[in-house]
Write a protein that holds these residues in place. Structure first.
Motif, PDB file in Angstrom:
ATOM      1  N   ARG A   1       9.508   4.049   8.640  1.00 34.87           N
ATOM      2  CA  ARG A   1       9.813   2.755   8.029  1.00 34.87           C
ATOM      3  C   ARG A   1       8.961   2.551   6.784  1.00 34.87           C
ATOM      4  O   ARG A   1       7.892   3.152   6.646  1.00 34.87           O
ATOM      5  CB  ARG A   1       9.545   1.606   9.012  1.00 34.87           C
ATOM      6  CG  ARG A   1       8.120   1.581   9.531  1.00 34.87           C
ATOM      7  CD  ARG A   1       7.884   0.477  10.543  1.00 34.87           C
ATOM      8  NE  ARG A   1       8.713   0.633  11.709  1.00 34.87           N
ATOM      9  CZ  ARG A   1       8.434   1.429  12.730  1.00 34.87           C
ATOM     10  NH1 ARG A   1       7.331   2.178  12.689  1.00 34.87           N
ATOM     11  NH2 ARG A   1       9.222   1.519  13.767  1.00 34.87           N
ATOM     12  N   ASN A   2       9.447   1.713   5.904  1.00 33.69           N
ATOM     13  CA  ASN A   2       8.637   1.197   4.806  1.00 33.69           C
ATOM     14  C   ASN A   2       8.398  -0.281   5.069  1.00 33.69           C
ATOM     15  O   ASN A   2       9.183  -0.935   5.761  1.00 33.69           O
ATOM     16  CB  ASN A   2       9.332   1.402   3.467  1.00 33.69           C
ATOM     17  CG  ASN A   2       9.545   2.863   3.148  1.00 33.69           C
ATOM     18  OD1 ASN A   2      10.673   3.349   3.134  1.00 33.69           O
ATOM     19  ND2 ASN A   2       8.477   3.603   2.903  1.00 33.69           N
ATOM     20  N   GLU A   3       7.335  -0.812   4.485  1.00 30.61           N
ATOM     21  CA  GLU A   3       7.006  -2.190   4.807  1.00 30.61           C
ATOM     22  C   GLU A   3       5.946  -2.763   3.883  1.00 30.61           C
ATOM     23  O   GLU A   3       5.257  -2.047   3.153  1.00 30.61           O
ATOM     24  CB  GLU A   3       6.530  -2.289   6.256  1.00 30.61           C
ATOM     25  CG  GLU A   3       5.289  -1.475   6.571  1.00 30.61           C
ATOM     26  CD  GLU A   3       4.973  -1.583   8.072  1.00 30.61           C
ATOM     27  OE1 GLU A   3       4.486  -2.648   8.496  1.00 30.61           O
ATOM     28  OE2 GLU A   3       5.236  -0.603   8.800  1.00 30.61           O
TER      29      GLU A   3
ATOM     30  N   SER B   1       0.841  -1.199   0.000  1.00 28.73           N
ATOM     31  CA  SER B   1       0.000   0.000   0.000  1.00 28.73           C
ATOM     32  C   SER B   1       0.868   1.238   0.000  1.00 28.73           C
ATOM     33  O   SER B   1       2.036   1.202   0.403  1.00 28.73           O
ATOM     34  CB  SER B   1      -0.921   0.005   1.229  1.00 28.73           C
ATOM     35  OG  SER B   1      -1.973   0.957   1.060  1.00 28.73           O
ATOM     36  N   ASP B   2       0.307   2.328  -0.502  1.00 29.73           N
ATOM     37  CA  ASP B   2       0.906   3.656  -0.383  1.00 29.73           C
ATOM     38  C   ASP B   2       2.348   3.680  -0.918  1.00 29.73           C
ATOM     39  O   ASP B   2       3.291   4.031  -0.220  1.00 29.73           O
ATOM     40  CB  ASP B   2       0.854   4.122   1.081  1.00 29.73           C
ATOM     41  CG  ASP B   2      -0.579   4.283   1.568  1.00 29.73           C
ATOM     42  OD1 ASP B   2      -1.072   5.417   1.554  1.00 29.73           O
ATOM     43  OD2 ASP B   2      -1.205   3.267   1.933  1.00 29.73           O
ATOM     44  N   LEU B   3       2.476   3.341  -2.197  1.00 31.33           N
ATOM     45  CA  LEU B   3       3.788   3.381  -2.853  1.00 31.33           C
ATOM     46  C   LEU B   3       4.258   4.818  -3.068  1.00 31.33           C
ATOM     47  O   LEU B   3       5.457   5.099  -3.031  1.00 31.33           O
ATOM     48  CB  LEU B   3       3.719   2.632  -4.184  1.00 31.33           C
ATOM     49  CG  LEU B   3       3.513   1.118  -4.059  1.00 31.33           C
ATOM     50  CD1 LEU B   3       2.939   0.555  -5.353  1.00 31.33           C
ATOM     51  CD2 LEU B   3       4.805   0.424  -3.707  1.00 31.33           C
ATOM     52  N   HIS B   4       3.354   5.710  -3.368  1.00 34.11           N
ATOM     53  CA  HIS B   4       3.633   7.139  -3.493  1.00 34.11           C
ATOM     54  C   HIS B   4       4.766   7.437  -4.488  1.00 34.11           C
ATOM     55  O   HIS B   4       5.687   8.218  -4.183  1.00 34.11           O
ATOM     56  CB  HIS B   4       3.964   7.757  -2.128  1.00 34.11           C
ATOM     57  CG  HIS B   4       2.755   8.013  -1.284  1.00 34.11           C
ATOM     58  ND1 HIS B   4       2.075   9.210  -1.298  1.00 34.11           N
ATOM     59  CD2 HIS B   4       2.084   7.213  -0.409  1.00 34.11           C
ATOM     60  CE1 HIS B   4       1.048   9.143  -0.475  1.00 34.11           C
ATOM     61  NE2 HIS B   4       1.024   7.935   0.077  1.00 34.11           N
TER      62      HIS B   4
ATOM     63  N   THR C   1       3.304   2.200   4.820  1.00 35.18           N
ATOM     64  CA  THR C   1       3.643   2.595   3.463  1.00 35.18           C
ATOM     65  C   THR C   1       4.791   1.756   2.921  1.00 35.18           C
ATOM     66  O   THR C   1       5.805   1.549   3.594  1.00 35.18           O
ATOM     67  CB  THR C   1       4.005   4.090   3.379  1.00 35.18           C
ATOM     68  OG1 THR C   1       4.571   4.370   2.090  1.00 35.18           O
ATOM     69  CG2 THR C   1       5.014   4.492   4.450  1.00 35.18           C
ATOM     70  N   ALA C   2       4.644   1.296   1.677  1.00 39.86           N
ATOM     71  CA  ALA C   2       5.670   0.441   1.078  1.00 39.86           C
ATOM     72  C   ALA C   2       6.886   1.231   0.602  1.00 39.86           C
ATOM     73  O   ALA C   2       8.001   0.710   0.632  1.00 39.86           O
ATOM     74  CB  ALA C   2       5.079  -0.339  -0.095  1.00 39.86           C
ATOM     75  N   LEU C   3       6.685   2.495   0.181  1.00 37.11           N
ATOM     76  CA  LEU C   3       7.823   3.231  -0.409  1.00 37.11           C
ATOM     77  C   LEU C   3       7.858   4.712  -0.096  1.00 37.11           C
ATOM     78  O   LEU C   3       8.833   5.375  -0.472  1.00 37.11           O
ATOM     79  CB  LEU C   3       7.831   3.069  -1.940  1.00 37.11           C
ATOM     80  CG  LEU C   3       8.517   1.857  -2.535  1.00 37.11           C
ATOM     81  CD1 LEU C   3       8.424   1.900  -4.064  1.00 37.11           C
ATOM     82  CD2 LEU C   3       9.978   1.760  -2.113  1.00 37.11           C
TER      83      LEU C   3
ATOM     84  N   LEU D   1      -3.156   5.330   6.230  1.00 36.29           N
ATOM     85  CA  LEU D   1      -2.628   5.974   7.429  1.00 36.29           C
ATOM     86  C   LEU D   1      -1.112   5.895   7.540  1.00 36.29           C
ATOM     87  O   LEU D   1      -0.519   6.579   8.382  1.00 36.29           O
ATOM     88  CB  LEU D   1      -3.251   5.359   8.685  1.00 36.29           C
ATOM     89  CG  LEU D   1      -4.771   5.465   8.813  1.00 36.29           C
ATOM     90  CD1 LEU D   1      -5.241   4.755  10.078  1.00 36.29           C
ATOM     91  CD2 LEU D   1      -5.215   6.917   8.821  1.00 36.29           C
ATOM     92  N   HIS D   2      -0.473   5.030   6.750  1.00 37.70           N
ATOM     93  CA  HIS D   2       0.977   4.808   6.838  1.00 37.70           C
ATOM     94  C   HIS D   2       1.364   4.237   8.195  1.00 37.70           C
ATOM     95  O   HIS D   2       2.481   4.425   8.657  1.00 37.70           O
ATOM     96  CB  HIS D   2       1.777   6.084   6.559  1.00 37.70           C
ATOM     97  CG  HIS D   2       1.651   6.598   5.170  1.00 37.70           C
ATOM     98  ND1 HIS D   2       2.618   7.385   4.576  1.00 37.70           N
ATOM     99  CD2 HIS D   2       0.673   6.453   4.236  1.00 37.70           C
ATOM    100  CE1 HIS D   2       2.241   7.703   3.346  1.00 37.70           C
ATOM    101  NE2 HIS D   2       1.050   7.148   3.122  1.00 37.70           N
TER     102      HIS D   2
END
Length: 291
Positions: A218-220, A8-11, A208-210, A184-185
């Motif tokens: 953190r990313n995850e 989610s939330d690669l942005h 958030t992944a990125l 929400l990250h």
């Protein structure tokens, strides 16, 4: 067993560039049956950002589905936002805004919760919710995926999507068992279950992944291994001050009793169950100012 990877939330456009290749490598290395991307594939819905997001998604070597997030609607082009809010998403990512997938005894039903008339707050559309409810089969593991969470933990300063509470109640009533979301990250899995009674719907909110925002810390991404009523979640975390992903953390849930409880049995993993929110980002609950 069915293996589903949740991103989610690669942005893209405000993403952690040094982590992008490693993320894609790990996504492919997991060998999931399906990758679910719950929105915000871009940061500002610009053509170049969509092109970069599409390039990343095309590199995924398995089935994937994606749905829009609030950042995937043009912000700086009001006319396009109001008249053709999904045009760029449809052209570059997918022509389906609420896709679905099924394999064996697991199905994933997506909802498009992004609202062109709101900057952040989402909306659950009655027609989409009704269509998803009609497809839920109590004999399957039914997963609903969308960008905006259907419920917030205490302390979250964003408004819930319109009709979120009603949608959660309706989905639970027809047999949905898992809800995947982002927005929400902040990572959360099982935190909204009653600590004694458990719950019929397990809500998994991805970090958030990125996204490169330092406050996210953190990313995850996470991986769901589904074996009938047993679920193991692998949480893969890349701290902002670390060059890559750490070894995964594991959480276990079971709904043998008909309600989800932490601590299910995973015969391939002897790790003791972790708390339902290991290492959650405490300071990232307030995301409205920059989200």
């Amino acid at each position: 067993m069915t293996r589903i990877l949740h991103l989610s939330d690669l942005h893209f456009g405000f993403h952690r560039r040094a982590l992008t290749d490693d993320l894609l490598h790990r996504v492919n290395d997991v060998r999931a049956d399906l990758v679910v991307v719950t929105g915000d594939v871009t940061h500002r819905a610009k053509p170049a950002q969509y092109a970069r997001a599409a390039q990343f998604l095309k590199g995924i070597e398995t089935d994937w589905i994606a749905m829009p997030g609030n950042h995937d609607v043009p912000l700086f082009n009001p006319l396009l936002r109001l008249l053709r809010p999904w045009a760029r998403f449809r052209q570059t990512i997918s022509d389906q805004l609420a896709p679905s997938w099924r394999s064996g005894n697991v199905q994933v039903l997506a909802l498009n919760s992004a609202d062109p008339f709101a900057i952040q707050r989402g909306v659950l559309r009655r027609g989409q919710v009704a269509a998803a409810m009609a497809r839920i089969n109590p004999d399957l593991t039914n997963i609903v995926a969308l960008h905006h969470p259907l419920q917030h933990r205490p302390g979250v300063d964003k408004n819930l999507a319109r009709r979120a509470a009603l949608t959660l109640e309706m989905l639970e009533s027809v047999g949905a068992q898992i809800v995947l979301s982002g927005h929400l990250h902040v990572w959360s899995a099982g935190a909204l279950l009653d600590p004694v009674a458990g719950g019929r719907v397990l809500q998994i909110q991805a970090g958030t992944a990125l996204c490169a925002r330092p406050g996210d810390m953190r990313n995850e991404f996470c991986v769901l291994d589904i074996r009938g009523p047993e679920l193991t979640i692998e949480r893969h975390v890349a701290p902002m001050d670390h060059p890559g992903f750490l070894p995964p953390e594991y959480l276990h849930f079971s709904r043998v009793s008909g309600r989800w409880h932490p601590g299910g049995h995973d015969p391939d993993q002897e790790t003791e169950p972790l708390p339902t929110e290991p290492g959650a980002t405490d300071t990232a609950l307030s995301t409205a100012k920059t989200g």
